[in-house]
Design an enzyme around this catalytic site. Sequence first.
Site, short mmCIF file in Angstrom:
data_model
loop_
_atom_site.label_atom_id
_atom_site.label_comp_id
_atom_site.label_asym_id
_atom_site.label_seq_id
_atom_site.Cartn_x
_atom_site.Cartn_y
_atom_site.Cartn_z
N LYS A 153 -1.83 109.26 -19.59
CA LYS A 153 -2.49 110.58 -19.50
C LYS A 153 -1.73 111.56 -20.37
O LYS A 153 -0.54 111.81 -20.16
CB LYS A 153 -2.50 111.06 -18.05
N ASP A 194 -2.08 121.64 -18.70
CA ASP A 194 -3.10 121.63 -17.65
C ASP A 194 -3.12 122.97 -16.94
O ASP A 194 -2.30 123.22 -16.05
CB ASP A 194 -2.81 120.48 -16.67
N LYS A 249 -5.27 127.00 -11.98
CA LYS A 249 -4.08 126.84 -11.14
C LYS A 249 -3.45 128.21 -10.88
O LYS A 249 -3.61 129.12 -11.70
CB LYS A 249 -3.05 125.97 -11.87
N ASP A 290 2.36 117.52 -18.28
CA ASP A 290 1.22 116.75 -17.82
C ASP A 290 0.81 115.68 -18.84
O ASP A 290 -0.18 114.97 -18.65
CB ASP A 290 0.05 117.69 -17.49
N ASP A 296 -9.73 120.90 -12.14
CA ASP A 296 -8.29 120.60 -12.15
C ASP A 296 -8.01 119.12 -11.89
O ASP A 296 -6.89 118.65 -12.07
CB ASP A 296 -7.58 121.48 -11.13
N GLU A 342 -8.59 116.68 -13.74
CA GLU A 342 -9.00 116.29 -15.09
C GLU A 342 -8.37 114.98 -15.54
O GLU A 342 -8.93 114.31 -16.41
CB GLU A 342 -8.65 117.41 -16.08
N ARG A 345 -8.04 112.06 -14.13
CA ARG A 345 -8.91 110.89 -13.89
C ARG A 345 -10.10 110.89 -14.85
O ARG A 345 -10.61 109.84 -15.21
CB ARG A 345 -9.34 110.88 -12.41
#
Length: 491
Positions: free
Chosen positions: A262, A267, A274, A285, A344, A346, A348
């Site tokens: 990933k 993010d 967030k 991230d 959020d 994201e 996956r």
Amino acid sequence: MIDFSLRADHPSNTKTDVVAVAVHEGQKLSWAAQDIDKASKGALAAAVKAASFAGRAGAVLPLFNLTGVSAARVVVYGAGSGNALSAKDARATGRALASCAVELEQAELTVFPLAEGAVDAMQQMVLGVSDATYRFDETKGTSTKPKPALKRVRFGMPEAAAKAAPAALKNAVAMTHGIEFTKYLGNLPANHCTPTRLGDEAKKLAKSHGLKVTVMDRKAIEKLGMGSFLSVTNGSEEPPRFIVFEYSGGKKGDAPTVFVGKGVTFDTGGISLKPAGDMDHMKWDMSGAGTVFGVMKAVAELKPKQNIVGLVVACENMPSGRATKPGDVFKSMSGQTIEVLNTDAEGRLILCDALTYAERFKPKAVIDIATLTGACVVALGSHNAGLFASNDKLADDILAAGKKMNDRFWRMPLEEDYQEALNSNFADMANVAGREGGAITAACFLWRFTKKYDWAHLDIAGVAYKGSGKEKGATGRPVAALVDYVMASEK
Ligand code: BES
Ligand code: MN
Ligand code: ZN
């Protein structure tokens, strides 16, 4: 980068800047400490006694100018009460010895491990030396500190360990190169480490290390039909990248191991924004992607007789007038549609398309690595990463590598019962379930895209970086475990 090597002379006549030997609890001397004690006519034992050295693992005691000893500095290190050092203690010892040499401003350290477990301890000491000497100053302006004086670390191995030592040393050194690269990419701020930069770093790595790489831009990603991945990029000005590394050490047609990382370079959460506190952490991230870079680098150095593929999905997750809105539905590369209830979640969404892409390699196993959920941090804290696997042997092999390298995983459940929570009235699935079991439902989402091969998912949200304090920064986990996993199947 520290130069590591093996050497054969006795502790007492080793010509080096600092020589390190072990003393157990109860001031019991190791074989190497005995050698120095004998040469110095009891000076080592006398100093250990005078200092009331307790021999706790991680403790060090520097001694100077012992007569009859070639090295001007002898550092005694604690070996605890057992016959062998645990992985954790050996790593702490490596850190302590390197810090000691750095403080003494010496260039060369020669370490003599205990006779028992010497090879495993040496590997951990190599990682510990790397921990203690790693610096990130790429983005320091006028306040850069001088580079550590320590340049070379030698290991004097006991007779019984001599045969296994060279390969083990080579593996550990390659791990540190991978770990330091992973840390470097992670510690770069998001305005430097963009998806474009990751693509450029991939090409650079491939060129210097003889890997094949393909870096795809938005157009190519669109052509692949990665609608789920692209949905995350909607709000961002930074263009996405999809990176495919290929290492071919095996025979043509040998089923490869595929690593998928990933790579969300920042993010914000997107429209499901967030909170502001600690949002800077979200530059890490992309740590799963960083892990893939680190593993590919180490693999390219070690040249195992296997085929290995590294996939990196890289983008930002940003809010904007064009950003994905909660409730939007997208079609993934697999054909399955997804209702994005929370922008959020994201990770996956980008991983699922890479997991579908992985099918084309007819892989032996696919392992994805992702800072996927805060829920995993709540469940496991920062010592163990979450491991989910659709195959028990794959899970056991990864667990064993993690245990050996003290780069640990804890297996979590992957069960159909949890899938129901992802049901959607408007698509084949939603991208989030309720608050319960958040790390598990995230894994269950990915599981729907991995039915054609054996698969493991590593949720590294808790272990990839330290978020505060003096050691704030990337950890390079779980590069060591994954490189060990690859190399263990060489035997
Ligand atoms: N990148 C985060 C996960 C994360 C959280 C990593 C904390 C490191 C530290 C991920 O994209 C995320 O935001 N996950 C959400 C999922 C939720 C919306 C279902 C989370 O964990 O809150
Ligand atoms: Mn997120
Ligand atoms: Zn994320």
